[in-house]
Design a protein around this motif. Sequence first.
Motif, PDB file in Angstrom:
ATOM      1  N   VAL A   1       0.837  -1.200   0.000  1.00 45.18           N
ATOM      2  CA  VAL A   1       0.000   0.000   0.000  1.00 45.18           C
ATOM      3  C   VAL A   1       0.874   1.253   0.000  1.00 45.18           C
ATOM      4  CG1 VAL A   1      -1.673   1.343   1.345  1.00 45.18           C
ATOM      5  CG2 VAL A   1      -1.960  -1.123   1.092  1.00 45.18           C
ATOM      6  N   LEU A   2       1.982   1.203   0.731  1.00 45.46           N
ATOM      7  CA  LEU A   2       2.900   2.336   0.765  1.00 45.46           C
ATOM      8  C   LEU A   2       3.447   2.643  -0.622  1.00 45.46           C
ATOM      9  CD1 LEU A   2       4.535   4.380   2.498  1.00 45.46           C
ATOM     10  CD2 LEU A   2       6.312   2.629   2.669  1.00 45.46           C
ATOM     11  N   THR A   3       3.886   1.604  -1.343  1.00 46.62           N
ATOM     12  CA  THR A   3       4.465   1.820  -2.664  1.00 46.62           C
ATOM     13  C   THR A   3       3.427   2.254  -3.692  1.00 46.62           C
ATOM     14  OG1 THR A   3       4.270  -0.567  -3.055  1.00 46.62           O
ATOM     15  CG2 THR A   3       6.418   0.247  -2.378  1.00 46.62           C
ATOM     16  N   VAL A   4       2.181   1.827  -3.493  1.00 44.49           N
ATOM     17  CA  VAL A   4       1.120   2.216  -4.424  1.00 44.49           C
ATOM     18  C   VAL A   4       0.678   3.661  -4.186  1.00 44.49           C
ATOM     19  CG1 VAL A   4      -1.286   1.793  -5.074  1.00 44.49           C
ATOM     20  CG2 VAL A   4       0.296  -0.122  -4.820  1.00 44.49           C
ATOM     21  N   THR A   5       0.608   4.081  -2.918  1.00 44.79           N
ATOM     22  CA  THR A   5       0.104   5.426  -2.609  1.00 44.79           C
ATOM     23  C   THR A   5       1.186   6.497  -2.682  1.00 44.79           C
ATOM     24  OG1 THR A   5       0.425   4.948  -0.242  1.00 44.79           O
ATOM     25  CG2 THR A   5      -1.787   4.619  -1.156  1.00 44.79           C
ATOM     26  N   LEU A   6       2.444   6.125  -2.511  1.00 44.02           N
ATOM     27  CA  LEU A   6       3.524   7.107  -2.544  1.00 44.02           C
ATOM     28  C   LEU A   6       3.722   7.593  -3.972  1.00 44.02           C
ATOM     29  CD1 LEU A   6       5.688   8.517  -0.836  1.00 44.02           C
ATOM     30  CD2 LEU A   6       7.241   6.642  -1.400  1.00 44.02           C
ATOM     31  N   ASN A   7       3.417   8.853  -4.218  1.00 46.29           N
ATOM     32  CA  ASN A   7       3.440   9.414  -5.575  1.00 46.29           C
ATOM     33  C   ASN A   7       2.607   8.545  -6.503  1.00 46.29           C
ATOM     34  OD1 ASN A   7       4.113  11.152  -7.649  1.00 46.29           O
ATOM     35  ND2 ASN A   7       6.018  10.115  -8.121  1.00 46.29           N
ATOM     36  N   GLY A   8       1.406   8.225  -6.050  1.00 49.09           N
ATOM     37  CA  GLY A   8       0.585   7.198  -6.677  1.00 49.09           C
ATOM     38  C   GLY A   8      -0.200   7.647  -7.892  1.00 49.09           C
ATOM     39  N   SER A   9      -1.245   6.874  -8.162  1.00 51.57           N
ATOM     40  CA  SER A   9      -2.009   7.024  -9.399  1.00 51.57           C
ATOM     41  C   SER A   9      -2.672   8.393  -9.525  1.00 51.57           C
ATOM     42  CB  SER A   9      -3.088   5.933  -9.454  1.00 51.57           C
ATOM     43  OG  SER A   9      -3.976   6.167 -10.507  1.00 51.57           O
ATOM     44  N   LYS A  10      -2.463   9.017 -10.661  1.00 47.93           N
ATOM     45  CA  LYS A  10      -3.147  10.277 -10.948  1.00 47.93           C
ATOM     46  C   LYS A  10      -4.633  10.048 -11.163  1.00 47.93           C
ATOM     47  CE  LYS A  10       0.860  12.609 -12.979  1.00 47.93           C
ATOM     48  NZ  LYS A  10       1.409  13.308 -14.160  1.00 47.93           N
ATOM     49  N   LEU A  11      -4.963   8.870 -11.655  1.00 49.96           N
ATOM     50  CA  LEU A  11      -6.363   8.551 -11.905  1.00 49.96           C
ATOM     51  C   LEU A  11      -7.158   8.548 -10.608  1.00 49.96           C
ATOM     52  CD1 LEU A  11      -8.290   7.727 -14.215  1.00 49.96           C
ATOM     53  CD2 LEU A  11      -7.836   5.344 -13.611  1.00 49.96           C
ATOM     54  N   LEU A  12      -6.517   8.143  -9.511  1.00 50.39           N
ATOM     55  CA  LEU A  12      -7.170   8.110  -8.208  1.00 50.39           C
ATOM     56  C   LEU A  12      -6.862   9.354  -7.371  1.00 50.39           C
ATOM     57  CD1 LEU A  12      -6.581   4.361  -7.228  1.00 50.39           C
ATOM     58  CD2 LEU A  12      -8.602   5.384  -8.281  1.00 50.39           C
ATOM     59  N   GLY A  13      -6.163  10.319  -7.972  1.00 54.00           N
ATOM     60  CA  GLY A  13      -5.850  11.550  -7.263  1.00 54.00           C
ATOM     61  C   GLY A  13      -4.830  11.396  -6.166  1.00 54.00           C
ATOM     62  N   MET A  14      -3.913  10.427  -6.311  1.00 57.97           N
ATOM     63  CA  MET A  14      -2.934  10.148  -5.259  1.00 57.97           C
ATOM     64  C   MET A  14      -1.583  10.817  -5.493  1.00 57.97           C
ATOM     65  SD  MET A  14      -3.458   6.103  -4.420  1.00 57.97           S
ATOM     66  CE  MET A  14      -4.967   5.477  -3.701  1.00 57.97           C
ATOM     67  N   GLU A  15      -1.417  11.482  -6.633  1.00 60.28           N
ATOM     68  CA  GLU A  15      -0.089  11.996  -6.951  1.00 60.28           C
ATOM     69  C   GLU A  15       0.334  13.147  -6.044  1.00 60.28           C
ATOM     70  OE1 GLU A  15      -2.786  14.543  -9.555  1.00 60.28           O
ATOM     71  OE2 GLU A  15      -2.750  12.549  -8.659  1.00 60.28           O
TER      72      GLU A  15
END
Length: 464
Positions: free
Chosen positions: A197-211
């Motif tokens: 979860v850390l690697t997915v959310t850290l500077n994550g998906s722009k589609l999900l607004g996580m960047e």
Amino acid sequence: MDLYSSDVLWVVILGFFVSFFLAFGVGANDVSNAFGTSVGSGVLTFRQACILATIFETSGAVLLGYKVSDTIRKGIIDVKDYEGSERELALGMLSALIGSAVWIMLATYFKLPVSTTHSIVGSTVGFSLAARGTIGLNYKVLGTIVASWFISPLMSGISCVLILAAIRFLIMDAKKPLQAGLIALPIIYALTIFVNVLTVTLNGSKLLGMENLALWHVFAISVSAMLLVGILSQLFVVPWQRKKILSSEQATWSRNSVGQSFDSIATVAASTVSIDAAALKNQKIESDATVNRLFHFLQTLSAVFTSFAHGGSDVSNAIGPLIAIWMIYTEGSVLQKAESPILLLLYGGIGMCIGLWVLGKRVNDTVGHKLTKIHPTTGFSVEVSAAMTVLLASKLGIPISSTHCIVGGIVSAGWIYGQIEGNQTKKVDWSLFRSIIYAWIITLPAAGACSALLMLIFKYSLTD
């Protein structure tokens, strides 16, 4: 160049066709690696692996694929050097797609797990050399990519061995392995979820607004997921696993008791539970088998994350050049300022999944069965280490080889496990590994040469 120029329309159409063919090859060769250890250890059937891969490869491609695709389409070469020569760059990207696709399908035919990352990078360098010589090559990015080819399997192998050693020391070598394993199970689930979860959310998906998530938001989400999964595992998974394993052991004991009176029945019972007669009398092997049962579902979970990471990293190998062609066509410029289109990433993800269903079993057998004997504990260690390495590289925008990570983990785990156990059946098939290494070495020049040849043909027969 004009927007939507008819001069490159045929390149766009052919690019869509070839990139799907390449994505098909990536699925047949590379996607099967993600679930190779799960199928090899018997935790999943190949059909089950294909179903899970279809879901999570596509999800990873859409949510994470944009970052590495940016590196593939405009990081390896300096696209500014092609300003005013947009058609030439589009033809070069088409050459890269064809060169990579030809090599990947050839390797798949011979059941060799090669790097699709090596292939597309080699193809891109090949067309660039044919078109402009060494001008325009981004040596800094290339150097980073080349270094990652050696570092990634080493990192994956070392982390795999460390995970496996911890499992052996804390669980398998404990006085009561089953009890130790049940105590550790929620912790292992929680840590696995936290890392991923850390690697997915850290500077994550722009589609999900996580960047644009703040660092404390990222850690809050990751820690919350870790605690939730740990609690749920303790409340539900641990009792379920205890009951399941004790029931299985009781059934095995009953069969063995009958076997002491009837030798022939003992032989049938031993084959039924896939443990030979010597193993039935060896408490150490029995305890190892018990602990391995604890990791059945964990290995499935880790395979899912590996598949998600692979989709985020390797969809770019098939779709990056196509995105470049598409943006040259729609923007009329080589600069490609827009983000990678989600629909094109989805297109690549679908192509990979179809390739896995149709031809994936060929390479899956090599990775899952032929290199070394894989158990759920080793498979879990391989998959978690490979997922961490690939996801980290995806976050940095470095197109590394998931094949190298997985094979590096399998070979390291197989060799170390064999040394510790002194069990010849767990050691590595070094002749097969050498063949894989040779294929890795050949990949870059083979794909590059094919791409360069096509670019020369285009350059002298189609360009103005």
